[in-house]
Design an enzyme around this catalytic site. Structure first.
Site, short mmCIF file in Angstrom:
data_model
loop_
_atom_site.label_atom_id
_atom_site.label_comp_id
_atom_site.label_asym_id
_atom_site.label_seq_id
_atom_site.Cartn_x
_atom_site.Cartn_y
_atom_site.Cartn_z
CG HIS A 179 -1.92 -1.10 1.23
ND1 HIS A 179 -2.79 -1.31 2.25
CD2 HIS A 179 -2.16 -2.10 0.33
CE1 HIS A 179 -3.53 -2.38 2.00
NE2 HIS A 179 -3.15 -2.88 0.84
CG HIS A 238 -4.69 -1.08 -2.04
ND1 HIS A 238 -3.80 -0.07 -1.85
CD2 HIS A 238 -4.71 -1.32 -3.37
CE1 HIS A 238 -3.27 0.28 -3.01
NE2 HIS A 238 -3.80 -0.46 -3.96
CB ILE A 261 0.71 6.16 2.77
CG1 ILE A 261 2.19 6.47 3.03
CG2 ILE A 261 0.25 4.98 3.61
CD1 ILE A 261 2.44 7.10 4.39
CB CYS A 262 -3.07 3.22 -0.55
SG CYS A 262 -4.81 2.87 -0.87
CG LEU A 263 -3.84 4.55 6.42
CD1 LEU A 263 -4.21 3.08 6.63
CD2 LEU A 263 -2.71 4.95 7.37
#
Ligand code: ZN
Ligand code: ZN
Ligand code: ZN
Ligand code: ZN
Ligand code: ZN
Ligand code: ZN
Ligand code: ZN
Lengths: 161, 590
Positions: free
Chosen positions: A91, A157, A98-100
């Site tokens: 991620h 994700h 950052i994919c958060l």
């Protein structure tokens, strides 16, 4: 390396300054485990060291997070990215984005730098494989003009990792 | 007035057409057009013999909602849920929002598992957070300490100061309609933030925005309602699915399809419309030239600007050549009193009849496919712009001309309603006709019989509408320009009102026939038994087989169009009952 300095930033509002001062005091009194912030005179950008938790894929590895605060923090989310080199993680893109979800849509003003750090470390710790997101190359290419991750329409994700 | 026979000689029609155009037998094609109330129903097979007025206006299955209606309904729904569930109105509003404003879904879910529902939507029954010190509270956002009077909480008890709540809610409202689902800022807490809190904590401007979102949600999140898509229109439509068509017409006069929200498109279905729109955008570059409003006069080659709604063009003097805008053919070849068959709607690839080798054939086909599309597109677009023009004319009538006419002709405005009605009918017919070209484009090539039948019907529609349009546009002009009352005005009224009603009937039948997929016709063009078995079999047998449209030739005899009029079999003029010969063309009444 990726820089967010191109995104034009206004000075922190008074509310944001007050709040950050309080966060800083709190951080110095009890920093979250695994994080180290060397206080600078720039309240608007924090560079925080993070050490991978023992017993995880990132144990003993050290990375740096760059946290930039917008004028209307905490009503608006801070921009958080990994500085080069970013950890290999499904991620985390090679440009440090950052994919958060909590950094974007799910941000709440009741969150803090400290709570964000804890979430990021937990994301690292739960990873079972060191690799880039599948769309890394395409995404990084699209960000070449210094686009902030906050301008990305994130399709999160799965949130287990 | 020329007699039919004179016209025939002059035009030297071939035998087939001669037969077809023949005015003295019971075979005149106009008759079909005239017979709506009677034979047309036979051909169009609408399956019942009830009063056409009934089948024409099925029970309206939609309601137009003004903003006040929307608010009223929303209030009523909220009150109903609040009463049945014994909860505050703001809580009922949150529940309804969550269940897309379906009162029954809210009730079902609530009574199935109230606890689960409360959890999901964030309607907590008791606090989840107790302050350790009731006299000093720390705001969870700015981390400042406040006395309790400066702190607000949602049902959960998480404390935030007024200013932080204001910033939190304001940010959310300015982010979009997601504010309707706003929760407590605490990341682990799902407590809903209701409208009472919002009204207490934010600026008047943000309250107004929230209120707008709530109203919009009632329309947009509800499966039974939609906004009218007309630009600037603020009405909504409530639609009850079930029988009937998807066509909906708003108070703003815009008609649209409930299903696909495109402009109303009966008789073609939504799939055809979206295919057609896609096709148009794919071909838009090729087609740009077609939309140009000027064409050279087919005779003198000077550019002619189309500035009127009907397709009958007259070149400027000295040429004065009268021609058809669509096919550029002489208007005299077209119908009206020549009794001619209006054929410029037909696309005939005559070349295909020749013999080609394979490559030539393929090249020819590629060329033809664009030509074919061009043919339909041009007619579709022409009717569209004619419709726009007619709408503008209608407006002009309503705002200026009716009053003027009322003065010059000494008629009360209430007596001039037939003019507005004529124009409304023209607008509607142009719309239908426009879509028949998309219909024609997608009509399978191999179904020759159907195609011919369709083209015949469409041609008749086109020519009937031209007649109406011409009468409403050009013949009216004489009376508008007149200095005083004209003795012919009453005749004009009778004629225009007659044409309006005749055209309305024809188009309604046409729409139904096309929606039924022309199921009366098999693909060879043989007539269905129904037409053959009609009570006027004598007449219909004669012309059978002409162009696969034999069936639609009806028998001849003067028809009474209503109690007070009879329609001329030759020119369709609706004559007063007492007349023994047509007032227009002198054809004796039969
Ligand atoms: Zn506060
Ligand atoms: Zn809460
Ligand atoms: Zn409308
Ligand atoms: Zn539709
Ligand atoms: Zn000319
Ligand atoms: Zn023509
Ligand atoms: Zn006549």
């Amino acid at each position: 390396m990726t820089s967010s300095s191109t995104s034009s930033r206004k000075n922190l509002s008074k509310i944001a300054c007050n709040r950050l001062q309080k966060e800083l005091t709190e951080w110095q009194a009890s920093p979250p485990a695994g994080f180290n912030y060397k206080v600078s005179d720039n309240l608007q950008r924090w560079v925080i060291e993070v050490v991978g938790a023992p017993g995880t894929l990132y144990a003993n590895e050290t990375y740096r997070l760059q946290v930039d605060f917008p004028e209307h923090y905490p009503m608006e989310a801070p921009q958080v990215i990994f500085m080069n080199p970013a950890p290999m993680h499904p991620h985390i893109y090679s440009n440090g984005h950052i994919c958060l979800d909590i950094l974007y849509d799910s941000w709440s003003p009741a969150m803090t730098v400290s709570s964000v750090c804890i979430s990021i470390l937990s994301m690292l710790s739960s990873s079972t494989v060191k690799q880039r997101p599948e769309d890394n190359d395409r995404y990084v290419k699209n960000c070449r003009n210094g686009r902030s991750p906050k301008e990305t329409r994130w399709w999160f994700h799965d949130d287990k990792v | 007035m020329d007699s039919e026979d004179d016209m025939h000689d002059a035009n030297d029609l071939d035998s087939l057409d001669d037969d077809f155009y023949s005015g003295e037998t019971e075979d005149a094609p106009m008759d079909y057009y005239t017979d709506y109330d009677d034979d047309a129903d036979d051909y169009f097979d609408d399956g019942d013999d009830s009063d056409p007025a009934d089948s024409r206006r099925p029970e309206q299955n939609f309601t137009i909602l003004k903003e006040s209606d929307i608010r009223q309904r929303q209030e009523d729904d909220i009150s109903r849920v609040a009463a049945v569930l014994s909860i505050p109105r703001v809580a009922a509003s949150i529940l309804l929002r969550h269940y897309n404003w379906s009162v029954s879904k809210v009730n079902d879910a609530w009574f199935a598992d109230e606890e689960q529902v409360r959890k999901t939507v964030g309607l907590l029954e008791k606090k989840v957070y107790e302050n350790p010190d009731a006299n000093e509270l720390t705001c969870g956002i700015c981390f400042e300490v406040y006395p309790p009077s400066k702190i607000q909480t949602a049902s959960c008890g998480h404390p935030y100061c007024f200013s932080c709540w204001g910033g939190y809610i304001g940010t959310s409202i300015n982010d979009g309609p997601g504010c309707l689902m706003l929760r407590c800022p605490d990341p682990s807490c799902g407590a809903a933030v209701d409208q009472d809190m919002i009204n207490l904590l934010v600026s008047a401007e943000d309250k107004e925005k929230y209120d707008r979102y709530l109203l919009r949600s009632y329309i947009e999140d509800n499966k039974k309602t939609k906004w009218c898509p007309a630009p600037g229109c603020e009405h909504a439509v409530n639609f009850d699915a079930g029988s009937g068509s998807y066509d909906v017409s708003c108070l703003c006069s815009y008609s649209f399809c409930w299903n696909c929200t495109e402009e109303a498109h009966r008789p073609v279905d939504c799939g055809t419309v979206s295919k057609w729109i896609l096709k148009n955008s794919a071909e838009s570059e090729n087609m740009n030239w077609i939309l140009a409003n000027s064409k050279p006069c087919p005779k003198c080659k000077r550019p002619i600007e189309k500035n009127q709604g009907c397709m009958h063009m007259t070149c400027t003097p000295p040429c004065k050549f009268e021609f058809c805008w669509l096919c550029l053919g002489a208007w005299t070849d077209h119908g009206e009193r020549t009794g001619g068959f209006y054929a410029c709607n037909r696309y005939e690839a005559a070349k295909q009849e020749g013999v080609y080798d394979e490559t030539e054939k393929r090249r020819e086909m590629a060329k033809n496919s664009l030509e074919r599309y061009t043919h339909y597109y041009e007619r579709w677009a022409s009717n569209q712009s004619s419709r726009q023009k007619a709408l503008a004319d209608l407006h002009q009538m309503q705002t200026i001309n009716i009053e003027k006419l009322s003065d010059t002709q000494c008629q009360p405005e209430s007596q001039l309603k037939f003019i507005t009605e004529a124009w409304l009918q023209i607008v509607e017919c142009r719309r239908v006709l426009k879509w028949t070209y998309a219909y024609g484009f997608y009509l399978a090539e191999h179904e020759q019989g159907k195609k011919q039948f369709f083209e015949y019907l469409q041609g008749e529609a086109e020519s009937g509408l031209e007649r109406l349009h011409q009468c409403a546009e050009k013949e009216l002009q004489v009376f508008l320009n007149g200095d005083g009352p004209s003795k012919d005005f009453n005749d004009f009224r009778t004629k225009l009102a007659g044409l309006t009603s005749v055209t309305r009937n024809y188009f309604e039948n046409l729409v139904r026939a096309l929606e039924n997929g022309l199921c009366d016709v098999d693909s060879n063009g043989a007539a269905s038994s129904k037409a053959t078995g009609s009570k006027n079999a004598a007449g219909s047998s004669k012309g059978r087989g002409g162009r696969g449209k034999g069936t639609i030739r009806a028998s001849m005899s003067s028809r009474i169009t209503d109690d007070n009029h009879w329609s001329c079999e030759q020119c369709t003029y609706a004559n007063v009952r007492s007349a023994t010969a047509c007032q227009m063309c002198n054809q004796p009444r039969r």
